[in-house]
Design an enzyme around this catalytic site. Structure first.
Site, PDB file in Angstrom:
ATOM      1  N   ASP A  17       0.960  -1.170  -0.021  1.00 15.35           N
ATOM      2  CA  ASP A  17       0.028   0.009  -0.034  1.00 15.35           C
ATOM      3  C   ASP A  17       0.758   1.114   0.013  1.00 15.35           C
ATOM      4  OD1 ASP A  17      -2.460   1.624   0.130  1.00 15.35           O
ATOM      5  OD2 ASP A  17      -2.026   1.761   2.251  1.00 15.35           O
ATOM      6  N   GLU A  76      -1.227  -1.248  -5.193  1.00 13.06           N
ATOM      7  CA  GLU A  76      -2.449  -0.463  -5.339  1.00 13.06           C
ATOM      8  C   GLU A  76      -2.315   0.379  -6.630  1.00 13.06           C
ATOM      9  OE1 GLU A  76      -5.421   0.764  -2.204  1.00 13.06           O
ATOM     10  OE2 GLU A  76      -4.765   2.892  -2.948  1.00 13.06           O
ATOM     11  N   ASP A 148      -2.220   0.779   7.461  1.00 13.67           N
ATOM     12  CA  ASP A 148      -1.500   0.710   6.257  1.00 13.67           C
ATOM     13  C   ASP A 148      -0.999  -0.633   5.977  1.00 13.67           C
ATOM     14  OD1 ASP A 148      -1.329   3.565   5.511  1.00 13.67           O
ATOM     15  OD2 ASP A 148      -0.375   3.630   7.517  1.00 13.67           O
TER      16      ASP A 148
END
Length: 199
Positions: A17, A76, A148
């Site tokens: 991420d 992502e 996170d």
């Protein structure tokens, strides 16, 4: 006559991420339909100048890859942020993480944030707490991972589900020829994983 083939797939997946100040990471092992938690955390870059932050992200991702030896790297996709400057920094952090993976010869897979949320929680508009809760349940963790890290684990889980869906498509092929074509594509796309054939 077409015989029923069931493929089992084994791989270690690293989910990332990205963020210019905090980059979450999560590592899982996929064995067929079973997902096993291996580790997670965050690379924190508490410095002001962006080049130094990017350097630390690169070093951190490289260290994680060296430690866990993943077969695949999932991250992502870029999304549109309200602040163009923030979006630019995020894109640079993301690119740095991808370069670290490519330099370690890892195949890179990208997923939209909405798809990740949909896969893990059933809702593309889920918030971070909902993602944390579902990641904790899916991986049977005793404690909730940091936000996170949970997002990174969710990305890894999404990749695992994508692989599993592809295997189901191969299994349901209506002819031996179609089955062979489908599995050949899977072996190419997920070449770093380990396939095992069950009959």
């Amino acid at each position: 006559m077409f015989a029923l083939f069931i493929w089992s797939f084994m791989a270690i997946i690293l989910g990332i991420d990205p963020g210019s100040r905090v980059t979450g990471y999560g590592i899982i092992r996929q064995t067929g339909r079973t997902l096993e938690y291996l580790g997670s955390g965050a690379i924190r870059t508490q410095v002001e100048d962006l080049p130094t932050r990017l350097k630390r992200i690169y070093a951190g991702v490289t260290e994680i890859i060296t430690q866990f030896r993943p077969d695949m790297f999932a991250i992502e996709e870029v999304f549109l942020a309200k602040n163009p400057n923030s979006a630019l920094k995020l894109g640079q952090a993301r690119g740095t993480a991808i370069v670290a993976a490519v330099n370690q010869n890892l195949p890179v897979f990208e997923y939209a944030a909405r798809l990740v949320k949909q896969t893990v929680t059933g809702s593309g508009s889920a918030d971070k707490v909902q993602v944390q809760d579902m990641v904790t349940r899916i991986l049977r963790l005793s404690d909730k991972p940091q936000a996170d890290a949970a997002d990174a684990l969710a990305i890894a889980i999404t990749h695992a589900h994508t692989i599993q869906h592809s295997l189901q498509v191969a299994t349901s092929a209506k002819s031996t020829e179609n089955h062979e074509k489908t599995t050949a594509l899977l072996r190419t796309r997920y070449s770093r994983g380990r396939f095992r054939l069950k009959i």
